[in-house]
Design an enzyme around this catalytic site. Structure first.
Site, mmCIF file in Angstrom:
data_model
loop_
_atom_site.group_PDB
_atom_site.id
_atom_site.type_symbol
_atom_site.label_atom_id
_atom_site.label_comp_id
_atom_site.label_asym_id
_atom_site.label_seq_id
_atom_site.Cartn_x
_atom_site.Cartn_y
_atom_site.Cartn_z
ATOM 1 N N HIS A 1 21.249 -22.020 -47.365
ATOM 2 C CA HIS A 1 20.142 -22.868 -47.793
ATOM 3 C C HIS A 1 18.982 -22.055 -48.358
ATOM 4 O O HIS A 1 18.014 -22.642 -48.851
ATOM 5 C CB HIS A 1 19.680 -23.736 -46.633
ATOM 6 C CG HIS A 1 20.699 -24.767 -46.234
ATOM 7 N ND1 HIS A 1 20.463 -25.724 -45.273
ATOM 8 C CD2 HIS A 1 21.968 -24.997 -46.687
ATOM 9 C CE1 HIS A 1 21.550 -26.489 -45.138
ATOM 10 N NE2 HIS A 1 22.469 -26.052 -45.984
ATOM 11 N N ARG B 1 17.213 -29.648 -46.295
ATOM 12 C CA ARG B 1 18.359 -29.892 -45.428
ATOM 13 C C ARG B 1 18.120 -29.456 -43.986
ATOM 14 O O ARG B 1 19.054 -29.390 -43.173
ATOM 15 C CB ARG B 1 19.579 -29.163 -45.998
ATOM 16 C CG ARG B 1 20.004 -29.663 -47.372
ATOM 17 C CD ARG B 1 20.898 -28.672 -48.114
ATOM 18 N NE ARG B 1 20.163 -27.525 -48.621
ATOM 19 C CZ ARG B 1 20.692 -26.574 -49.396
ATOM 20 N NH1 ARG B 1 21.959 -26.644 -49.744
ATOM 21 N NH2 ARG B 1 19.944 -25.561 -49.816
#
Length: 576
Positions: A14, A121
């Site tokens: 990420h 996320r």
């Protein structure tokens, strides 16, 4: 490896890439009629919905379509700090260089109570949220230390100073701990300085296939352990944990981090748990998706070349037979049935199917893709930590481990130094106790071929059974079901009598405990059988029993072949 491997992999993923899903182009996955999860009524009309990824509008016609990475490709802590100025500013207190937190020293939240971080996320699962929280705390720890040492520093100086150190720690942990745990020792060539001509962009092969190995090693649930490895709450299934901030709010991050360091990861292979196969983000028909099918279809959406063509692109040999992909005969047969040719294997499937490299937990293709990407990300970064820090600061950074950061920011201090490995062990010698003192002493020999059991002291259940070797030695490890907890080892004599050995407590993932078992004096060492008479050949050993034929379990390749078969093979390899 420990479960921390997949959690850290997602954490840094990420930081490196995020491809947005489009809203107009659909690429649904047909569901075979009668699929027990997605079409139990056998309508034959069900599909798993999927939208194609966004792409550069200048591509897709005369040029191959190229998907867009919407975050920076540097390993620069963007999942903590954000990839744009507005996000970065929204996460700061603007005082003392600190980042915002919420009650319990957790991440800040929005008006709905969802956690906020540099990456959108952050709330996907409690493990990811816990690592995000850990490094916000680490940033604030550094900002406070810098403020104490430099009372004249401004908020901006403190923020940037702490940020630089946290980014460096993420880089050190990734390159010195995590990559060797995954790929084997010395997976990359030594750093030789900043190289401005290197392209650091994230490759499609990395983002869409090679770095998705982690979907295979995720376990079915999340446990919550105290500092000594004792459960403090009931496990939660992965299906119940998706986007559920209440778990971290109620239990904190400490028991999650202890669990990640104290549970073995699954193998990198073609098996994926039902929680990801059928219940990704919800039940079937209620948002539930099949991550394995999505990975395959996403690779086709992005025009990935086939597994064999990708091997050649990464300077590996072209394979000509399925036996070169994997030594597993049943898997060879299934791949042959599904694809017909090695040249048609989807890249993600091939990456998970191939035999592992020596000393590593992935195959040669995954290793090549991952090593290439992390080499380019490092070499093209002029702010790489080895360029930014010198002398003692650099030495101290390179000694930092993830275990150190966890211990500095939580109450979880009882951790193995290398938290990406989980390898506890109990072993010892079953010996004839001739003098009756219960201790293995001089003149006392091990008893060969003695049945030894490993018993969970809490439940009384036999965890594993083994037989001592010719010297009376035995061992139990992770492969035999050993985890943290209290165990008793015991010997079962030929008479059926049980001789209890010592009780052993394991509280950390690197502990090796010795537990000798004192047997009655009459249990003398068993001597090997006498040699056959001269000229008479020895009798061959009895053949080992044949293992049971493997059955198709949910999540095995046998369980995904219908979905794969429902997708037409790619019309041709598109090189990138």
């Amino acid at each position: 490896m420990s479960a921390m491997v997949y959690a850290w992999g997602q954490f840094i993923d990420h930081d490196l890439d995020l491809t947005q899903t489009g809203t107009t182009e659909s690429l649904p996955i047909p569901v075979p009629s009668g699929d027990p999860s997605f079409d139990p009524a056998a309508t034959g009309t069900q599909v798993i919905p999927m939208k194609r990824s966004t792409f550069d509008p200048a591509t897709g016609a005369s040029l191959p379509r190229q998907q867009v990475n919407s975050i920076t490709s540097w390993l620069d802590g963007s999942m903590i700090y954000g990839s744009d100025a507005a996000t970065a500013a929204s996460l700061r207190t603007m005082q003392g260089g600190l980042l915002k937190t919420s009650a319990g020293n957790l991440l800040p939240t929005d008006s709905q109570g969802n956690f906020l971080a540099g990456d959108v996320r952050v709330g996907e699962n409690p493990e990811l949220t816990s690592l995000q929280t850990l490094f916000v705390r680490e940033h604030n720890r550094w900002a406070t230390r810098l403020a104490t040492a430099n009372p004249g520093f401004t908020d901006e100086q403190l923020y940037q100073g702490a940020r630089a150190r946290v980014i460096a720690e993420v880089q050190v942990i990734t390159y010195k701990e995590w990559l060797p745990a995954l790929l084997g020792q010395n997976p990359l060539k030594p750093y030789a300085g900043y190289k401005p001509g290197v392209n650091p962009s994230i490759s499609n092969e990395f983002a869409t296939a090679g770095f998705r190995f982690g979907h295979s090693i995720v376990g079915p649930d999340i446990e919550f352990l105290d500092n000594n490895g004792n459960e403090i709450a009931d496990p939660v299934s992965l299906a119940q944990a998706f986007f559920n901030p209440s778990i971290v709010k109620n239990l904190g991050i400490d028991p999650v981090l202890k669990y990640l360091a104290s549970d073995p990861s699954q193998e990198v292979d073609l098996k994926v748990f039902d929680q990801l196969r059928n219940f990704l983000f919800g039940a079937p028909g209620q948002g539930g998706l099949d991550l394995a099918s999505l990975n395959i279809q996403r690779g086709r959406d992005h025009g990935l070349a086939d597994y064999n063509a990708t091997r050649v692109a990464y300077s590996l040999s072209r394979l000509t037979d399925f036996s070169q992909v994997t030594p597993d005969a049943a898997l060879q047969s299934k791949l042959r049935q599904l694809y017909g040719s090695v040249d048609k294997i989807d890249l993600w499937v091939g990456v998970l199917a191939e035999r592992h490299v020596a000393g590593g937990s992935v195959g040669a293709t995954a290793r090549a893709i991952i090593a290439d990407q992390f080499t380019r990300v490092r070499d093209a970064d002029r702010f790489w930590y080895q360029n930014s820090f010198k002398g003692k600061d650099l030495q101290d950074l390179e000694k930092t481990s993830l275990a150190d950061i966890i211990a500095a920011n939580t109450t979880t201090t009882n951790l193995q130094r290398q938290v990406f490995f989980f390898r506890p062990e109990i072993g010892g010698v079953a010996f004839g106790d001739r003098n009756g003192d219960g201790k293995l002493g001089k003149g006392e020999s091990g008893v060969a071929r003695q049945t030894i059991q490993l018993v969970d002291s809490a439940s009384g259940q036999v965890v594993a059974t083994t037989t001592s070797n010719g010297k009376g030695e035995y061992r139990f490890g992770v492969n035999e079901g050993l985890r943290l907890g209290v165990y008793q080892v015991r010997a079962v004599l030929d008479s059926g009598a049980v001789v209890n050995g010592p009780e052993v407590s394991l509280t950390r993932g690197d502990q090796a405990r010795q537990a000798h078992i004192a047997l009655p004096a009459q249990a003398a060492p068993i001597q090997p059988p006498p040699p056959p008479p001269q000229g008479q050949p020895p009798k061959p050993p009895a053949p080992a029993p044949k293992p049971p034929a493997p059955s198709a379990q949910p999540g095995t390749l046998a369980g995904i072949n219908q979905v794969i078969g429902a997708l037409p093979p790619p019309p041709g390899a598109k090189g990138r």
